[in-house]
Every structure is written in C-alpha cells, then in structure tokens.
Motif scaffolding. Sequence first.
Motif, PDB file in Angstrom:
ATOM      1  N   ASN A  88       5.808  66.617  62.904  1.00  0.00           N
ATOM      2  CA  ASN A  88       4.814  66.031  61.993  1.00  0.00           C
ATOM      3  C   ASN A  88       5.661  65.255  60.988  1.00  0.00           C
ATOM      4  OD1 ASN A  88       3.365  68.338  63.130  1.00  0.00           O
ATOM      5  ND2 ASN A  88       1.823  66.780  62.728  1.00  0.00           N
ATOM      6  N   TYR A  89       6.420  65.924  60.226  1.00  0.00           N
ATOM      7  CA  TYR A  89       7.087  65.350  59.161  1.00  0.00           C
ATOM      8  C   TYR A  89       8.239  64.154  59.626  1.00  0.00           C
ATOM      9  CZ  TYR A  89       5.793  69.119  56.218  1.00  0.00           C
ATOM     10  OH  TYR A  89       4.720  70.066  55.427  1.00  0.00           O
ATOM     11  N   LEU A  90       8.660  64.442  60.720  1.00  0.00           N
ATOM     12  CA  LEU A  90       9.537  63.160  61.124  1.00  0.00           C
ATOM     13  C   LEU A  90       8.617  61.972  61.450  1.00  0.00           C
ATOM     14  CD1 LEU A  90      12.128  62.276  62.480  1.00  0.00           C
ATOM     15  CD2 LEU A  90      11.482  62.969  64.741  1.00  0.00           C
ATOM     16  N   PHE A  91       7.407  61.836  61.904  1.00  0.00           N
ATOM     17  CA  PHE A  91       6.815  60.755  61.942  1.00  0.00           C
ATOM     18  C   PHE A  91       6.217  60.579  60.718  1.00  0.00           C
ATOM     19  CE2 PHE A  91       6.156  61.989  66.584  1.00  0.00           C
ATOM     20  CZ  PHE A  91       6.438  60.685  67.093  1.00  0.00           C
TER      21      PHE A  91
ATOM     22  N   TYR B  30      -1.264  59.183  62.985  1.00  0.00           N
ATOM     23  CA  TYR B  30      -0.833  59.837  64.034  1.00  0.00           C
ATOM     24  C   TYR B  30       0.065  61.452  63.738  1.00  0.00           C
ATOM     25  CZ  TYR B  30       1.985  61.067  68.423  1.00  0.00           C
ATOM     26  OH  TYR B  30       2.073  61.627  69.581  1.00  0.00           O
ATOM     27  N   ALA B  31       0.417  61.217  62.588  1.00  0.00           N
ATOM     28  CA  ALA B  31       1.429  62.300  62.115  1.00  0.00           C
ATOM     29  C   ALA B  31       0.572  63.214  61.791  1.00  0.00           C
ATOM     30  CB  ALA B  31       2.375  61.956  61.258  1.00  0.00           C
ATOM     31  N   ILE B  32      -0.474  62.875  60.873  1.00  0.00           N
ATOM     32  CA  ILE B  32      -1.289  64.084  60.475  1.00  0.00           C
ATOM     33  C   ILE B  32      -2.242  64.884  61.736  1.00  0.00           C
ATOM     34  CG2 ILE B  32      -3.396  64.537  59.228  1.00  0.00           C
ATOM     35  CD1 ILE B  32      -2.173  62.332  57.251  1.00  0.00           C
ATOM     36  N   LEU B  33      -2.624  63.929  62.676  1.00  0.00           N
ATOM     37  CA  LEU B  33      -3.441  64.350  63.780  1.00  0.00           C
ATOM     38  C   LEU B  33      -2.465  65.250  64.814  1.00  0.00           C
ATOM     39  CD1 LEU B  33      -6.137  61.778  64.187  1.00  0.00           C
ATOM     40  CD2 LEU B  33      -6.369  63.831  63.015  1.00  0.00           C
ATOM     41  N   LEU B  34      -1.307  65.028  64.948  1.00  0.00           N
ATOM     42  CA  LEU B  34      -0.228  65.273  65.901  1.00  0.00           C
ATOM     43  C   LEU B  34      -0.408  66.948  66.060  1.00  0.00           C
ATOM     44  CD1 LEU B  34       1.593  64.858  68.147  1.00  0.00           C
ATOM     45  CD2 LEU B  34       3.376  64.886  66.209  1.00  0.00           C
ATOM     46  N   ASN B  35      -0.685  67.669  67.049  1.00  0.00           N
ATOM     47  CA  ASN B  35      -0.478  68.864  67.088  1.00  0.00           C
ATOM     48  C   ASN B  35       0.817  69.492  67.900  1.00  0.00           C
ATOM     49  OD1 ASN B  35      -0.982  71.793  67.596  1.00  0.00           O
ATOM     50  ND2 ASN B  35      -2.800  71.828  68.688  1.00  0.00           N
ATOM     51  N   PRO B  36       1.669  69.805  67.003  1.00  0.00           N
ATOM     52  CA  PRO B  36       3.146  70.214  67.708  1.00  0.00           C
ATOM     53  C   PRO B  36       3.086  71.467  68.354  1.00  0.00           C
ATOM     54  CG  PRO B  36       3.131  71.038  65.238  1.00  0.00           C
ATOM     55  CD  PRO B  36       1.628  70.141  65.734  1.00  0.00           C
ATOM     56  N   HIS B  37       1.985  72.235  68.392  1.00  0.00           N
ATOM     57  CA  HIS B  37       1.901  73.521  69.197  1.00  0.00           C
ATOM     58  C   HIS B  37       1.453  73.023  70.716  1.00  0.00           C
ATOM     59  CE1 HIS B  37       3.070  75.722  65.729  1.00  0.00           C
ATOM     60  NE2 HIS B  37       1.804  75.214  65.130  1.00  0.00           N
TER      61      HIS B  37
END
Length: 89
Positions: free
Chosen positions: A23-26, A78-85
Amino acid sequence: MSKKKNTSQNSTAKPEFIFQRKNYLFMFIGIGLMALGFILMSGGGSNDPNVFNPDIYSFRRIRLAPTLVLLGLGIEVYAILLNPHKKNR
C-alpha cells in the motif's frame, strides 16, 4: 463464580496495521506523480504584466501535467483500496 480473564492472550496479540508495504509503495508512487505534475504545471509567467507569454498554453502545462496529477490521484485511491492480504488465484 468469578471469571478469570486471560491476560496472556491479550498481551501477546500483535497489532495489525491497516496498510502494508505494498500500500505504501503505491502511495509514494502516486505522490511522486502528483508532485511531478505540479512541477511541470508551474512557471510560464512573465516579469512584465504588459507582455503576454504564450508558453502558458503549451502541451506540457495544459495536457501532460494535469494528466499526471489525475493519474497520481487514481493511484492513491487504488493504494487505499488495495487489500494486501488477498491471495491471488
């Protein structure tokens, strides 16, 4: 009838962060694109108010820079809505 609270379970619980590294990368990519867009948008003024500078209507300031800012904002969403799990199938 007294209930004993299990304090060992509460003390060993690892805090879970909302955002992960992906998320932080995006987010940093989006911030970089927005900053680049605002830098490209700046300038083009004239020191003499009686002289018109047609550079303010260049492709860079009218098309490219706002496109980069909007693209950066889209990447931020997109970075906020991205679910890394979420596992990829």
